[in-house]
Design a protein around this motif. Structure first.
Motif, PDB file in Angstrom:
ATOM      1  N   ASP A   5     -39.779  63.736  46.182  1.00  0.00           N
ATOM      2  CA  ASP A   5     -39.528  62.411  45.607  1.00  0.00           C
ATOM      3  C   ASP A   5     -39.299  62.515  44.094  1.00  0.00           C
ATOM      4  O   ASP A   5     -39.932  61.817  43.305  1.00  0.00           O
ATOM      5  CB  ASP A   5     -40.684  61.460  45.922  1.00  0.00           C
ATOM      6  CG  ASP A   5     -40.297  60.002  45.713  1.00  0.00           C
ATOM      7  OD1 ASP A   5     -39.078  59.698  45.753  1.00  0.00           O
ATOM      8  OD2 ASP A   5     -41.187  59.163  45.507  1.00  0.00           O
ATOM      9  N   GLN A  31     -44.034  63.555  57.941  1.00  0.00           N
ATOM     10  CA  GLN A  31     -42.669  63.622  57.432  1.00  0.00           C
ATOM     11  C   GLN A  31     -41.804  62.503  58.002  1.00  0.00           C
ATOM     12  O   GLN A  31     -40.961  61.946  57.296  1.00  0.00           O
ATOM     13  CB  GLN A  31     -42.040  64.981  57.766  1.00  0.00           C
ATOM     14  CG  GLN A  31     -42.643  66.127  57.008  1.00  0.00           C
ATOM     15  CD  GLN A  31     -42.166  67.479  57.537  1.00  0.00           C
ATOM     16  OE1 GLN A  31     -41.289  67.553  58.385  1.00  0.00           O
ATOM     17  NE2 GLN A  31     -42.761  68.544  57.027  1.00  0.00           N
ATOM     18  N   GLU A  38     -35.611  65.177  47.696  1.00  0.00           N
ATOM     19  CA  GLU A  38     -36.076  64.191  48.671  1.00  0.00           C
ATOM     20  C   GLU A  38     -37.517  64.474  49.073  1.00  0.00           C
ATOM     21  O   GLU A  38     -38.347  63.572  49.115  1.00  0.00           O
ATOM     22  CB  GLU A  38     -35.188  64.216  49.914  1.00  0.00           C
ATOM     23  CG  GLU A  38     -35.636  63.225  50.965  1.00  0.00           C
ATOM     24  CD  GLU A  38     -34.792  63.255  52.217  1.00  0.00           C
ATOM     25  OE1 GLU A  38     -35.298  62.763  53.237  1.00  0.00           O
ATOM     26  OE2 GLU A  38     -33.657  63.753  52.178  1.00  0.00           O
ATOM     27  N   GLN A  39     -37.825  65.733  49.367  1.00  0.00           N
ATOM     28  CA  GLN A  39     -39.169  66.088  49.818  1.00  0.00           C
ATOM     29  C   GLN A  39     -40.218  65.784  48.764  1.00  0.00           C
ATOM     30  O   GLN A  39     -41.300  65.293  49.080  1.00  0.00           O
ATOM     31  CB  GLN A  39     -39.231  67.564  50.197  1.00  0.00           C
ATOM     32  CG  GLN A  39     -40.603  67.985  50.711  1.00  0.00           C
ATOM     33  CD  GLN A  39     -40.648  69.427  51.169  1.00  0.00           C
ATOM     34  OE1 GLN A  39     -39.629  70.038  51.413  1.00  0.00           O
ATOM     35  NE2 GLN A  39     -41.841  69.967  51.279  1.00  0.00           N
ATOM     36  N   VAL A  61     -42.678  59.206  56.183  1.00  0.00           N
ATOM     37  CA  VAL A  61     -42.214  59.259  54.794  1.00  0.00           C
ATOM     38  C   VAL A  61     -40.688  59.122  54.761  1.00  0.00           C
ATOM     39  O   VAL A  61     -40.139  58.339  53.975  1.00  0.00           O
ATOM     40  CB  VAL A  61     -42.668  60.571  54.108  1.00  0.00           C
ATOM     41  CG1 VAL A  61     -41.971  60.757  52.779  1.00  0.00           C
ATOM     42  CG2 VAL A  61     -44.182  60.571  53.921  1.00  0.00           C
ATOM     43  N   SER A  62     -40.001  59.860  55.626  1.00  0.00           N
ATOM     44  CA  SER A  62     -38.529  59.783  55.678  1.00  0.00           C
ATOM     45  C   SER A  62     -38.060  58.390  56.077  1.00  0.00           C
ATOM     46  O   SER A  62     -37.092  57.871  55.516  1.00  0.00           O
ATOM     47  CB  SER A  62     -37.970  60.802  56.675  1.00  0.00           C
ATOM     48  OG  SER A  62     -38.218  62.103  56.251  1.00  0.00           O
ATOM     49  N   TRP A 114     -39.621  55.531  55.658  1.00  0.00           N
ATOM     50  CA  TRP A 114     -39.845  54.571  54.574  1.00  0.00           C
ATOM     51  C   TRP A 114     -38.807  54.735  53.476  1.00  0.00           C
ATOM     52  O   TRP A 114     -38.251  53.767  52.968  1.00  0.00           O
ATOM     53  CB  TRP A 114     -41.257  54.707  54.020  1.00  0.00           C
ATOM     54  CG  TRP A 114     -41.580  53.647  53.013  1.00  0.00           C
ATOM     55  CD1 TRP A 114     -41.742  53.805  51.682  1.00  0.00           C
ATOM     56  CD2 TRP A 114     -41.724  52.244  53.259  1.00  0.00           C
ATOM     57  NE1 TRP A 114     -41.995  52.607  51.080  1.00  0.00           N
ATOM     58  CE2 TRP A 114     -41.995  51.616  52.029  1.00  0.00           C
ATOM     59  CE3 TRP A 114     -41.665  51.456  54.404  1.00  0.00           C
ATOM     60  CZ2 TRP A 114     -42.203  50.256  51.909  1.00  0.00           C
ATOM     61  CZ3 TRP A 114     -41.872  50.092  54.280  1.00  0.00           C
ATOM     62  CH2 TRP A 114     -42.135  49.507  53.047  1.00  0.00           C
ATOM     63  N   ARG A 115     -38.527  55.996  53.129  1.00  0.00           N
ATOM     64  CA  ARG A 115     -37.527  56.239  52.091  1.00  0.00           C
ATOM     65  C   ARG A 115     -36.129  55.813  52.537  1.00  0.00           C
ATOM     66  O   ARG A 115     -35.327  55.385  51.718  1.00  0.00           O
ATOM     67  CB  ARG A 115     -37.494  57.716  51.714  1.00  0.00           C
ATOM     68  CG  ARG A 115     -38.697  58.148  50.927  1.00  0.00           C
ATOM     69  CD  ARG A 115     -38.606  59.602  50.556  1.00  0.00           C
ATOM     70  NE  ARG A 115     -39.759  60.028  49.795  1.00  0.00           N
ATOM     71  CZ  ARG A 115     -40.126  61.264  49.638  1.00  0.00           C
ATOM     72  NH1 ARG A 115     -39.429  62.242  50.183  1.00  0.00           N
ATOM     73  NH2 ARG A 115     -41.187  61.568  48.942  1.00  0.00           N
ATOM     74  N   GLY A 116     -35.852  55.944  53.816  1.00  0.00           N
ATOM     75  CA  GLY A 116     -34.524  55.614  54.322  1.00  0.00           C
ATOM     76  C   GLY A 116     -34.449  54.263  55.004  1.00  0.00           C
ATOM     77  O   GLY A 116     -33.516  53.987  55.755  1.00  0.00           O
ATOM     78  N   ARG A 117     -35.427  53.395  54.743  1.00  0.00           N
ATOM     79  CA  ARG A 117     -35.484  52.106  55.440  1.00  0.00           C
ATOM     80  C   ARG A 117     -34.241  51.245  55.220  1.00  0.00           C
ATOM     81  O   ARG A 117     -33.931  50.387  56.047  1.00  0.00           O
ATOM     82  CB  ARG A 117     -36.744  51.351  55.063  1.00  0.00           C
ATOM     83  CG  ARG A 117     -36.816  50.881  53.629  1.00  0.00           C
ATOM     84  CD  ARG A 117     -38.183  50.318  53.286  1.00  0.00           C
ATOM     85  NE  ARG A 117     -38.291  49.956  51.906  1.00  0.00           N
ATOM     86  CZ  ARG A 117     -38.597  50.809  50.922  1.00  0.00           C
ATOM     87  NH1 ARG A 117     -38.845  52.066  51.200  1.00  0.00           N
ATOM     88  NH2 ARG A 117     -38.666  50.400  49.672  1.00  0.00           N
TER      89      ARG A 117
END
Length: 194
Positions: free
Chosen positions: A163, A60, A160-161, A63-64, A66-69
């Motif tokens: 995608d 998690q 978010e979880q 993944v979080s 990368w999504r919030g980079r």
């Protein structure tokens, strides 16, 4: 003097990985995982005391991240420190979920003690019917409904979880509830449950 292998010499520095990660270069995610996953896993394992939970948290976190980079600025801090912050949040989320599961289990145990086990009331029957009908629904709708109603996730958290776009999540929930209502009407023959 310690000999440096060619692999270690070719490995990018933390600063290089951080910069590439902020730029969104795909190979930087693998490099970040290779560099900091042991740290993230160790923090999660120490806090949670459960290997499976620690593995879930580790996944998690990355993944979080990368999504919030887009929120990461390599000039204001190291990627490892940023990942540690995300790890603390994911650990707290898991501990909250554990507390909720414990409260639910304790409440169920109290209810079981209060009621004779041979008596099935309408609420129990409804719950069994709903659970059965929910299993008949295809994914992702089934998963979305379970996250919303069994895990108390908000629509944005589910989006978010999984995608998925927020509108898609809301649409699946609405259609899933309508489907369940219609199926329960058929099963129970109740025309008044609207």
């Amino acid at each position: 003097m310690i000999a440096v292998t060619s692999m270690e010499a070719d490995a990018p520095s933390s600063a290089e990985i951080s910069k590439a990660f902020a730029e969104g270069r795909a190979d930087s995610l693998a490099q970040a995982y290779q560099r900091w996953s042991n740290l993230v896993f160790t923090l999660a394992l120490r806090a949670l005391g459960n290997r499976a939970d620690a593995e879930d948290v580790t996944q998690q976190v990355f993944v979080s991240a990368w999504r919030g980079r887009a929120n990461f600025d390599p000039d204001s801090g190291q990627l490892g420190a940023w990942l540690t912050g995300i790890t603390r949040h994911r650990i707290a989320d898991r501990m909250t979920a554990r507390s909720r599961e414990l409260r639910n289990s304790e409440a169920a145990a109290r209810l079981a003690e209060q009621r004779p086990t041979t008596v099935l009331d309408d609420l129990t029957i409804d719950r069994v019917l709903i659970a059965d009908e929910l299993e008949q629904i295809d994914d992702p709708r089934r998963t979305i409904l379970k996250l919303a109603f069994y895990e108390d996730r908000t629509h944005p958290q589910i989006a978010e979880q999984l995608d998925l776009p927020l509108g898609t999540v809301k649409s699946h929930i609405r259609r899933g509830l309508l489907h369940l209502r219609d199926r329960l009407k058929e099963v129970t023959g109740d025309e008044t449950s609207r």
